[in-house]
Design an enzyme around this catalytic site. Structure first.
Site, PDB file in Angstrom:
ATOM      1  N   GLU A  27      42.643  20.553 -28.393  1.00 54.10           N
ATOM      2  CA  GLU A  27      43.502  21.599 -28.968  1.00 54.10           C
ATOM      3  C   GLU A  27      42.712  22.561 -29.853  1.00 54.10           C
ATOM      4  O   GLU A  27      41.613  22.232 -30.325  1.00 54.10           O
ATOM      5  CB  GLU A  27      44.649  20.973 -29.764  1.00 54.10           C
ATOM      6  CG  GLU A  27      44.202  20.099 -30.930  1.00 54.10           C
ATOM      7  CD  GLU A  27      45.283  19.906 -31.987  1.00 54.10           C
ATOM      8  OE1 GLU A  27      45.790  20.913 -32.507  1.00 54.10           O
ATOM      9  OE2 GLU A  27      45.586  18.748 -32.311  1.00 54.10           O
ATOM     10  N   LYS A 162      49.270  10.924 -39.892  1.00 54.46           N
ATOM     11  CA  LYS A 162      49.068  10.912 -41.351  1.00 54.46           C
ATOM     12  C   LYS A 162      50.387  10.566 -42.017  1.00 54.46           C
ATOM     13  O   LYS A 162      51.451  10.941 -41.529  1.00 54.46           O
ATOM     14  CB  LYS A 162      48.663  12.308 -41.825  1.00 54.46           C
ATOM     15  CG  LYS A 162      47.261  12.699 -41.457  1.00 54.46           C
ATOM     16  CD  LYS A 162      46.844  13.912 -42.290  1.00 54.46           C
ATOM     17  CE  LYS A 162      45.412  14.278 -42.039  1.00 54.46           C
ATOM     18  NZ  LYS A 162      45.236  15.103 -40.838  1.00 54.46           N
TER      19      LYS A 162
END
Ligand code: PSU
Ligand code: MN
Length: 306
Positions: A27, A162
């Site tokens: 990405e 996260k």
């Protein structure tokens, strides 16, 4: 071969796809919005090298001048890294408008999956995915990445998520949507900077061949949708849990105080956590991406043998 008039597949990538050789998508939002310059560019170029060393062809994905690109030149990677957060962060809702206007866009997990799929690429390596944000009960902030995993047949390899996200709700959402969440050599969902989160994955997988076989079965049955592989950060690069938790709690509090919302939330939190933890978290972030690139290339190689 190229049925999509908005898509440019670079010649090396197109040849590999045509010959049934392993290709791994990468990405561009991780370059422009996920890491600071110049480490972002250095990391992106190293990731491409690691994928080659492990037998696959890298295809970094982005939108340039309204063209969907599968495979960037080093100069294009440098351009995305330097321009950073000034580049439009492009999710599913942005694709059509950016193409029509002829603009640039940094592809998130969502749009990288979409463009990879258009090009015929089945594997994608990244760092962390978006998910259900903490406080989503009231904000309704749920990343489009989860919906894309439900609909687009690309295997995404990450280091978990996260804890800027609500990991429990993120897993519930993926379960509802029928997305398999696999742990590479672990039963526990990794939490990006740390190897453990306290949440379980659906299945433990112990080799690239095992991952490839599961994805092959899913595609053969045309079940649709992707597969999420969570690969724990190597022990030697993982961070102390108390330090990273404190930084994340503070970053979220500041985000709320500043009234930051929508697509700005994740880039703000990523940048603030990196600042609060100093260079350590950036070094960890880079290492886990390399680790994911290696596993993804190895899995793509195994898949091509099936
Ligand atoms: N999480 C990370 N690093 C990242 C991102 C998420 O640890 O770089 C980026 C990815 O591009 C991901 C996007 O697809 O943020 C999710 O943004 P949002 O939460 O706005 O959907
Ligand atoms: Mn969001």
């Amino acid at each position: 071969m190229n049925m999509n008039k908005y898509l440019d597949v670079n010649p090396e990538v197109a040849q590999a796809i045509a010959q049934g050789k392993p290709v791994v998508a990468l990405e561009s939002t991780i370059i422009s919005h996920g890491m600071p310059y110049p480490q972002n560019v250095e990391t992106a170029l190293n990731v491409e090298r690691i994928i080659r060393e492990n037998g696959a062809v890298p295809a970094t994905i982005a939108i340039i001048g309204g063209r969907l690109k599968a495979g960037l030149t080093p100069e294009e990677i440098e351009y995305f890294g330097k321009k950073g957060r000034a580049i439009h962060k492009a999710s599913r809702r942005d694709l059509a408008v950016l193409c029509a206007k002829g603009e640039d866009g940094a592809t998130t997990v969502t749009t990288t999956m979409m463009i990879a799929n258009m090009a015929g690429i089945r594997f994608f390596a990244t760092g962390g995915i978006g998910g259900v944000h903490r406080g989503a009960e009231t904000t309704m902030d749920i990343s489009a990445d989860l919906e894309e995993l439900a609909r687009t047949p690309v295997m995404v390899v990450c280091a978990g998520a996260k804890s800027i996200l609500d990991l429990g709700l993120t897993l519930e959402y993926l379960e509802t949507k029928g997305v398999p969440v696999l742990g590479y050599q672990t039963e526990e969902l990794p939490a990006f900077y740390t190897r453990k989160s306290g949440f379980g994955v659906d299945y433990r997988m112990d080799s690239p061949a095992e991952l490839a076989a599961a994805f092959k079965a899913q595609n053969d049955m045309a079940l649709g949708g992707g597969m999420l592989v969570t690969n724990p950060i190597p022990e030697e690069y993982s961070m102390p849990k108390d330090i990273i938790d404190a930084a994340i709690d503070r970053a979220i509090a500041e985000c709320n105080e500043k009234g930051i919302k929508g697509k700005e939330t994740t880039p703000f939190l990523l940048a603030r956590v990196a600042e609060l933890t100093g260079g350590d978290s950036l070094a960890s972030n880079i290492r886990l991406v390399y680790n994911n690139a290696k596993l993804t290339a190895q899995t793509a190689v195994e898949y091509c043998k099936l």
